[in-house]
Design a protein around this motif. Structure first.
Motif, PDB file in Angstrom:
ATOM      1  N   GLU A  21       0.822  -1.206   0.000  1.00 24.48           N
ATOM      2  CA  GLU A  21       0.000   0.000   0.000  1.00 24.48           C
ATOM      3  C   GLU A  21       0.862   1.264   0.000  1.00 24.48           C
ATOM      4  O   GLU A  21       0.612   2.226  -0.726  1.00 24.48           O
ATOM      5  CB  GLU A  21      -0.929  -0.039   1.226  1.00 24.48           C
ATOM      6  CG  GLU A  21      -2.219   0.723   1.056  1.00 24.48           C
ATOM      7  CD  GLU A  21      -2.795   0.680  -0.357  1.00 24.48           C
ATOM      8  OE1 GLU A  21      -3.033  -0.432  -0.881  1.00 24.48           O
ATOM      9  OE2 GLU A  21      -2.983   1.769  -0.953  1.00 24.48           O
ATOM     10  N   ARG A  43       2.411   1.889  -3.325  1.00 28.26           N
ATOM     11  CA  ARG A  43       1.424   2.475  -4.255  1.00 28.26           C
ATOM     12  C   ARG A  43       1.226   3.963  -4.002  1.00 28.26           C
ATOM     13  O   ARG A  43       1.085   4.742  -4.945  1.00 28.26           O
ATOM     14  CB  ARG A  43       0.089   1.732  -4.145  1.00 28.26           C
ATOM     15  CG  ARG A  43       0.171   0.356  -4.794  1.00 28.26           C
ATOM     16  CD  ARG A  43      -1.129  -0.396  -4.672  1.00 28.26           C
ATOM     17  NE  ARG A  43      -1.093  -1.617  -5.467  1.00 28.26           N
ATOM     18  CZ  ARG A  43      -1.878  -2.673  -5.262  1.00 28.26           C
ATOM     19  NH1 ARG A  43      -2.755  -2.670  -4.279  1.00 28.26           N
ATOM     20  NH2 ARG A  43      -1.776  -3.723  -6.044  1.00 28.26           N
ATOM     21  N   ASP A  73       4.140   5.833  -5.659  1.00 29.35           N
ATOM     22  CA  ASP A  73       4.405   5.480  -7.061  1.00 29.35           C
ATOM     23  C   ASP A  73       4.442   6.726  -7.950  1.00 29.35           C
ATOM     24  O   ASP A  73       3.434   7.417  -8.114  1.00 29.35           O
ATOM     25  CB  ASP A  73       3.295   4.515  -7.517  1.00 29.35           C
ATOM     26  CG  ASP A  73       3.529   3.968  -8.910  1.00 29.35           C
ATOM     27  OD1 ASP A  73       4.483   4.407  -9.574  1.00 29.35           O
ATOM     28  OD2 ASP A  73       2.762   3.080  -9.314  1.00 29.35           O
ATOM     29  N   CYS A 107       2.315   6.074 -11.597  1.00 23.26           N
ATOM     30  CA  CYS A 107       0.940   5.592 -11.682  1.00 23.26           C
ATOM     31  C   CYS A 107       0.129   6.571 -12.525  1.00 23.26           C
ATOM     32  O   CYS A 107       0.220   7.787 -12.332  1.00 23.26           O
ATOM     33  CB  CYS A 107       0.354   5.454 -10.280  1.00 23.26           C
ATOM     34  SG  CYS A 107      -1.193   4.584 -10.327  1.00 23.26           S
ATOM     35  N   GLY A 141       0.384   0.878 -11.716  1.00 25.70           N
ATOM     36  CA  GLY A 141       0.827   0.415 -10.400  1.00 25.70           C
ATOM     37  C   GLY A 141       1.483  -0.953 -10.437  1.00 25.70           C
ATOM     38  O   GLY A 141       1.943  -1.428 -11.472  1.00 25.70           O
TER      39      GLY A 141
END
Ligand code: BTN
Length: 326
Positions: A269, A272, A275, A278, A297
């Motif tokens: 998590e 992400r 990131d 993304c 992702g």
């Protein structure tokens, strides 16, 4: 410890010290001080020598210090630390620990160097590693279940470093798959995982981290990609390198110690959230060609997902390189 290093320790305060005073502290002659400082040039350290005043560092320097790093660690991390090696110069901290691992060094052995002669980057690149300016840190851990138990570790280490930087007030750091740390879109730090051992049996893993802290423009001409450092990124003096090493080890030692059991999931998590690519246009270069698409992702194993005209493809680290598309 070498005489030159002990003199540099004394000069760290930025003040002038006479050759006589330095010699007295170390129990050597003024001539021996002069001789030792002649070789500081090979480290890229500039010394002002002024007659009647003595020697002074031309630029500020904070050397790595065992006590400061150790005392920055929480009790759990102190217990996980098997040994802390600090070197003035080494070819590569990763190489040092890979060699030591073959000679039975324990999990939790850590190595830092002020300078690397042959710092290793990913995909056979070199990592520009000038003296006293940046952080070069590696940690060894043994994985009883073999290499598959370390899947996703390089991404988890990226999270660990980003969170350690955040703890020290350095925000807006993002991760670029698989394991680059970016500041303002430019490379701030990198992670290199090396391992050796049996496919299905025990293996040893070295996690190496290089962080640009205060890179000089001269040396940076050797870097073949867009780069930044903590000083430029945060637009203020960088944190102490000893505090930085302590903050990273405080998170990295527990991460490596627990990884065989936890795997990548606890880091997914957070990865992400950090990131950089993304929903961004990307190009993936693989041995079978190029894929243009949009980053969507990573999955729970740490594989990259890219949406393109033919659907969504997954890519594993090591197989491909990823670029932000123009
Ligand atoms: C990359 O290419 O992004 C990874 C760079 C990793 C550099 C670090 S510096 C400490 C450790 N020792 C090495 O030789 N390499 C890693």
């Amino acid at each position: 410890m070498a005489t030159r290093h002990r003199i540099l320790q004394l000069l760290q305060d930025g003040h002038f010290h006479s050759g006589e005073a330095l010699g007295k502290c170390l129990g050597i002659s003024r001539a021996a001080v002069w001789k030792a400082l002649q070789s500081a040039g090979e480290l890229g350290v500039r010394i002002d020598a002024v007659s009647g005043r003595g020697y002074r560092l031309a630029d500020p320097l904070e050397l790595l210090d065992h006590t400061q790093i150790y005392s920055a660690l929480a009790t759990t991390s102190q217990e996980l630390l098997a040994r802390l090696h600090l070197f003035e110069i080494l070819d590569s901290t990763n190489e040092f620990l890979m060699t030591r691992a073959a000679e039975e060094a324990d999990s939790g052995t850590v190595c830092l160097a002020e300078m690397q002669r042959a710092g290793r980057g990913r995909r056979g690149r070199s990592w520009v590693s000038p003296f006293g300016a940046n952080l070069y840190l590696s940690v060894l851990w043994r994985f009883a279940q073999g290499p598959h138990a370390a899947q996703g570790l390089s991404l988890a280490v990226g999270v660990v470093v980003a969170d350690a930087l955040r703890e020290l007030g350095i925000t807006d750091v993002q991760l670029k798959w698989p394991n680059d740390l970016l500041g303002g879109g430019a490379k701030l730090a990198g992670v290199l995982i090396e391992m050796a051992g049996e496919a299905g049996g025990p293996c040893h893993v070295v996690a190496g981290i290089g962080i640009n802290v205060c890179m000089s423009e001269d040396v940076a001409t050797e870097i073949d990609q867009e780069w930044t450092d903590l000083t430029r990124h945060a637009d203020r003096p960088p944190p102490s390198r000893n505090a930085l090493a302590g903050a990273i080890l405080n998170r990295l030692l527990p991460c490596m110690a627990g990884y065989e059991e936890s795997g990548f999931l606890p880091y997914l998590e957070r990865w992400r959230q950090l990131d950089a690519l993304c929903e961004q246009p990307v190009t993936v270069h693989s041995p079978s060609g190029e894929v243009y698409g949009e980053g969507v992702g990573i999955d729970e194993t740490g594989a990259l997902r890219v949406r393109h005209s033919g659907g969504i493809s997954r890519f594993s680290a090591g197989e491909v390189t990823l670029r932000r598309a123009q």
